[in-house]
Design a protein around this motif. Structure first.
Motif, PDB file in Angstrom:
ATOM      1  N   UNK A   1       0.820  -1.214   0.000  1.00 44.57           N
ATOM      2  CA  UNK A   1       0.000   0.000   0.000  1.00 44.57           C
ATOM      3  C   UNK A   1       0.857   1.269   0.000  1.00 44.57           C
ATOM      4  N   UNK A   2       1.941   1.207  -0.781  1.00 45.08           N
ATOM      5  CA  UNK A   2       2.833   2.370  -0.900  1.00 45.08           C
ATOM      6  C   UNK A   2       2.554   3.168  -2.174  1.00 45.08           C
ATOM      7  N   UNK A   3       1.482   2.822  -2.864  1.00 48.39           N
ATOM      8  CA  UNK A   3       1.177   3.484  -4.136  1.00 48.39           C
ATOM      9  C   UNK A   3       1.014   4.989  -4.000  1.00 48.39           C
ATOM     10  N   UNK A   4       0.594   5.434  -2.814  1.00 45.11           N
ATOM     11  CA  UNK A   4       0.395   6.872  -2.596  1.00 45.11           C
ATOM     12  C   UNK A   4       1.698   7.608  -2.297  1.00 45.11           C
ATOM     13  N   UNK A   5       2.766   6.850  -2.122  1.00 40.50           N
ATOM     14  CA  UNK A   5       4.031   7.461  -1.709  1.00 40.50           C
ATOM     15  C   UNK A   5       4.985   7.777  -2.859  1.00 40.50           C
TER      16      UNK A   5
END
Length: 255
Positions: free
Chosen positions: A196-200
């Motif tokens: 869930x690092x897609x926003x980073x």
């Protein structure tokens, strides 16, 4: 059926299959056949190329991926080649450019040359420069050959203008980059999704077939992503590039 060595490293046998698929896709439409012969002692891919369009295919592969000058006698002064960091010695950075004969020979970038190119001539230890610019084993770098001494089996190099331009753009962006060595693009994307690092991150920049730079969003610390992504990419290695730290250490970097 001549054998050439690609400027591409693999980190597992499975990745050889991915290289083969990549070659078939790249050379589609040409009357040529490629066959993977194996890898060098340091993981560089060796392939055989044959067919009516053999020369065209070899030229295209050299342009798009790079071909290693496996013989010392084939290394030309002032040529630009792709290499991989092999080791850091006290006074020089050793780059594997694929030379296998008469023995395995690295291209050496003397510390003074790195200081001139990256630290504006300041006397800075190689270890410190390596920390700032993320120099670790297997990091891809573009280098320019400065001298070739065949008698002493000595090759000296410097960072190419292409590499310096890349660093200038990275620093100007002020965005951290997490560099992943040893994983395919799909593996990197899957790891980012599962953690869930897609926003980073903003984008993924390819540095090679199995080397990538994740461009972090403003305010995201690349080092902080390593524990998360590292759990999903256990066979990969990581390094970081932090523009703000470089600017703080060196002031206004070379324009």
């Amino acid at each position: 059926m001549p054998t050439v060595t690609l400027s591409t490293k693999v980190y597992s046998n499975f990745q050889l299959k991915l290289v083969d698929e990549k070659l078939q896709s790249m050379l589609k439409g040409l009357k040529v056949e490629t066959k993977i012969r194996g890898v060098s002692s340091r993981g560089l891919v060796q392939i055989a190329v044959s067919g009516e369009d053999e020369k065209v295919a070899s030229h295209y592969l050299d342009k798009e991926i790079g071909l290693c000058p496996t013989l010392l006698e084939h290394v030309e002064k002032f040529c630009t080649v792709k290499g991989y960091v092999a080791s850091l010695k006290k006074e020089e950075l050793c780059i594997d450019i694929g030379i296998l004969s008469p023995s395995t020979i690295d291209a050496a970038i003397p510390l003074k040359r790195l200081q001139a190119q990256l630290a504006d001539g300041r006397k800075m230890a190689l270890k410190k420069i390596a920390e700032l610019f993320g120099f670790v084993e297997n990091l891809p770098l573009s280098v320019k050959i400065c001298s070739v001494n065949k008698g002493n089996s000595r090759v000296e190099a410097m960072l190419s203008e292409k590499q310096l331009v890349l660093y200038r753009s990275w620093i100007k962006s002020l965005l951290d980059r997490l560099i992943i060595l040893g994983a395919s693009f799909n593996e990197v994307m899957l790891a980012l999704k599962r953690t869930r690092c897609s926003r980073d991150f903003v984008s993924i920049e390819p540095l090679g077939l199995f080397e990538h730079a994740i461009v972090c969003k403003l305010g995201t610390d690349a080092v902080g992503l390593i524990p998360k992504i590292g759990r999903k990419l256990r066979n990969a290695n990581f390094t970081t590039f932090n523009p703000r730290r470089i600017i703080e250490s060196l002031g206004c970097w070379m324009s």
